[in-house]
Scaffold this active site. Structure first.
Site, short mmCIF file in Angstrom:
data_model
loop_
_atom_site.label_atom_id
_atom_site.label_comp_id
_atom_site.label_asym_id
_atom_site.label_seq_id
_atom_site.Cartn_x
_atom_site.Cartn_y
_atom_site.Cartn_z
N GLY A 59 0.84 -1.20 0.00
CA GLY A 59 0.00 0.00 0.00
C GLY A 59 0.87 1.25 0.00
CB VAL A 67 19.53 8.67 -5.41
CG1 VAL A 67 18.08 8.51 -5.02
CG2 VAL A 67 20.26 7.33 -5.40
CG ASN A 89 19.09 0.04 0.48
OD1 ASN A 89 19.78 -0.79 1.06
ND2 ASN A 89 18.52 -0.23 -0.70
CE1 TYR A 154 29.37 -0.86 -2.07
CE2 TYR A 154 30.77 -2.02 -0.52
CZ TYR A 154 29.51 -1.68 -0.97
OH TYR A 154 28.40 -2.15 -0.32
CB ALA A 155 36.57 0.86 0.79
P1 NAP Z 1 21.05 -4.64 -4.99
O1 NAP Z 1 20.26 -5.89 -4.81
O2 NAP Z 1 21.96 -4.53 -6.15
O3 NAP Z 1 20.02 -3.41 -4.98
C1 NAP Z 1 20.50 -2.11 -5.18
C2 NAP Z 1 19.34 -1.14 -5.20
O4 NAP Z 1 19.89 0.16 -5.37
C3 NAP Z 1 18.37 -1.40 -6.33
O5 NAP Z 1 17.08 -1.20 -5.84
C4 NAP Z 1 18.72 -0.31 -7.33
O6 NAP Z 1 17.61 0.17 -8.08
C5 NAP Z 1 19.19 0.80 -6.43
N1 NAP Z 1 20.04 1.76 -7.14
C6 NAP Z 1 21.28 1.56 -7.64
N2 NAP Z 1 21.73 2.68 -8.23
C7 NAP Z 1 20.75 3.61 -8.07
C8 NAP Z 1 20.61 4.96 -8.46
N3 NAP Z 1 21.56 5.62 -9.14
N4 NAP Z 1 19.46 5.61 -8.14
C9 NAP Z 1 18.48 4.98 -7.46
N5 NAP Z 1 18.55 3.69 -7.07
C10 NAP Z 1 19.67 3.02 -7.39
O7 NAP Z 1 21.97 -4.35 -3.72
P2 NAP Z 1 21.81 -4.70 -2.15
O8 NAP Z 1 22.75 -5.78 -1.85
O9 NAP Z 1 20.39 -4.80 -1.77
O10 NAP Z 1 22.46 -3.36 -1.53
C11 NAP Z 1 21.70 -2.35 -0.90
C12 NAP Z 1 22.66 -1.45 -0.13
O11 NAP Z 1 23.34 -2.24 0.88
C13 NAP Z 1 23.77 -0.84 -0.99
O12 NAP Z 1 24.03 0.48 -0.55
C14 NAP Z 1 24.96 -1.74 -0.72
O13 NAP Z 1 26.18 -1.06 -0.92
C15 NAP Z 1 24.73 -2.06 0.75
N6 NAP Z 1 25.43 -3.26 1.20
C16 NAP Z 1 25.17 -4.48 0.63
C17 NAP Z 1 25.86 -5.59 1.08
C18 NAP Z 1 25.63 -6.97 0.51
O14 NAP Z 1 26.38 -7.90 0.88
N7 NAP Z 1 24.65 -7.17 -0.35
C19 NAP Z 1 26.81 -5.46 2.10
C20 NAP Z 1 27.04 -4.21 2.66
C21 NAP Z 1 26.34 -3.12 2.20
P3 NAP Z 1 17.15 -0.39 -9.52
O15 NAP Z 1 17.29 -1.88 -9.48
O16 NAP Z 1 15.74 0.07 -9.60
O17 NAP Z 1 18.04 0.24 -10.54
#
Ligand code: NAP
Length: 246
Positions: A59, A67, A89, A154-155
């Site tokens: 909803g 972004v 995020n 990334y770091a």
């Molecule tokens: P994911 O499955 O690749 O999802 C990334 C999300 O970010 C998607 O919804 C994507 O949107 C969105 N996105 C990317 N670029 C964007 C932009 N320019 N504008 C708006 N939205 C954007 O990644 P995730 O693993 O869920 O990661 C989410 C967050 O957690 C990230 O910041 C990542 O660095 C952090 N993180 C992840 C891990 C891990 O192990 N997975 C560990 C530490 C931190 P669309 O698909 O709609 O393009």
């Protein structure tokens, strides 16, 4: 403080904006905040079908915005409305050794992961200051605290989020606006699906809890920091990493 039957502080009456909510951790965060009673706005870049589907499930409203673009980020916050909880995020990786890293791989990671946080936080700050209430949760990474081979870009972006958030917490604390960081370890999503099996195995071996996390395990920490359960917590970095970074 309003209570849910679980005993957690409710987010009823609060409007939450989650960026990158089309899949992965963002999707789990949006679902968790909605379960806690918040009204949700889902930000996405390219995953329209996924975002629309989740929006109808919760909803919620889904808004397309890149972004990493200052104009889009500002529009996203304005179209979202009177935001009480902002979760930054959205993020991506472009891994590679520094010696071979292109300008584009540096720029896109810094702009998507870090500049985006500046753009959205700047846009919510004034309205939150006016109503003297707000909670911001920015998603960093254990890599932003400890670094990682092949992830200088990334770091840097994720470490930048930590310094940024602590500074913001100092600026906004007197207005009852809290800003915190959640730093996940290795989570099972599309972001990590692309990594070679050996990299995953090595990460699991270095993690005391000896497994990867599910996105829902990150979402609970975000819900906590966004709610009044964390009313006296600001400028904090909560590692949700199975012990990887200790
Ligand atoms: P994911 O499955 O690749 O999802 C990334 C999300 O970010 C998607 O919804 C994507 O949107 C969105 N996105 C990317 N670029 C964007 C932009 N320019 N504008 C708006 N939205 C954007 O990644 P995730 O693993 O869920 O990661 C989410 C967050 O957690 C990230 O910041 C990542 O660095 C952090 N993180 C992840 C891990 C891990 O192990 N997975 C560990 C530490 C931190 P669309 O698909 O709609 O393009």
């Amino acid at each position: 403080m309003a209570e849910r039957s679980t005993g957690f502080a409710s987010l009823e009456g609060k409007l939450a904006l989650v960026t990158g909510a089309s899949r992965g951790i963002g999707r789990a965060i949006a679902t968790e905040l909605a379960a806690a009673g918040a009204e949700l706005v889902l930000g996405y870049r390219s995953g329209k079908d996924e975002a629309d589907e989740l929006a109808s499930e919760l909803g919620a409203r889904a808004i397309q915005a890149d972004v990493s673009s200052p104009g889009d980020a500002k529009r996203l916050v304005e179209e979202a409305g009177d935001v009480d909880v902002l979760v930054n995020n959205a993020g991506l990786t472009r891994d590679g050794l520094l010696a071979r890293m292109s300008d584009d791989d540096w720029r896109i990671v810094l702009e998507t992961n870090l500049s985006s946080v500046f753009y959205t936080c700047r846009a919510v700050t004034r309205p939150m200051m006016k109503k003297r209430r707000g909670a911001i949760v920015n998603i960093s990474s254990v890599v932003g605290v400890h670094g990682n081979w092949g992830q200088t870009n990334y770091a840097a972006s994720k470490a930048g989020i930590i310094g940024f958030t602590k500074s913001l917490a100092r600026e906004l604390g007197s207005r009852n606006i809290r800003a915190n960081v959640v730093a996940p370890g290795y989570v099972k999503t599309q972001l990590t699906d692309v990594l070679p099996e050996e990299a995953t195995a090595a990460m699991i071996q270095a993690t005391p809890l000896a497994r990867v996390a599910e996105p829902e395990e990150i979402a609970g920490a975000v819900r906590f920091l966004a709610s009044d359960d964390a009313a006296f917590i600001t400028g904090e970095v909560l590692l949700v990493d199975g012990g990887l970074g200790m």
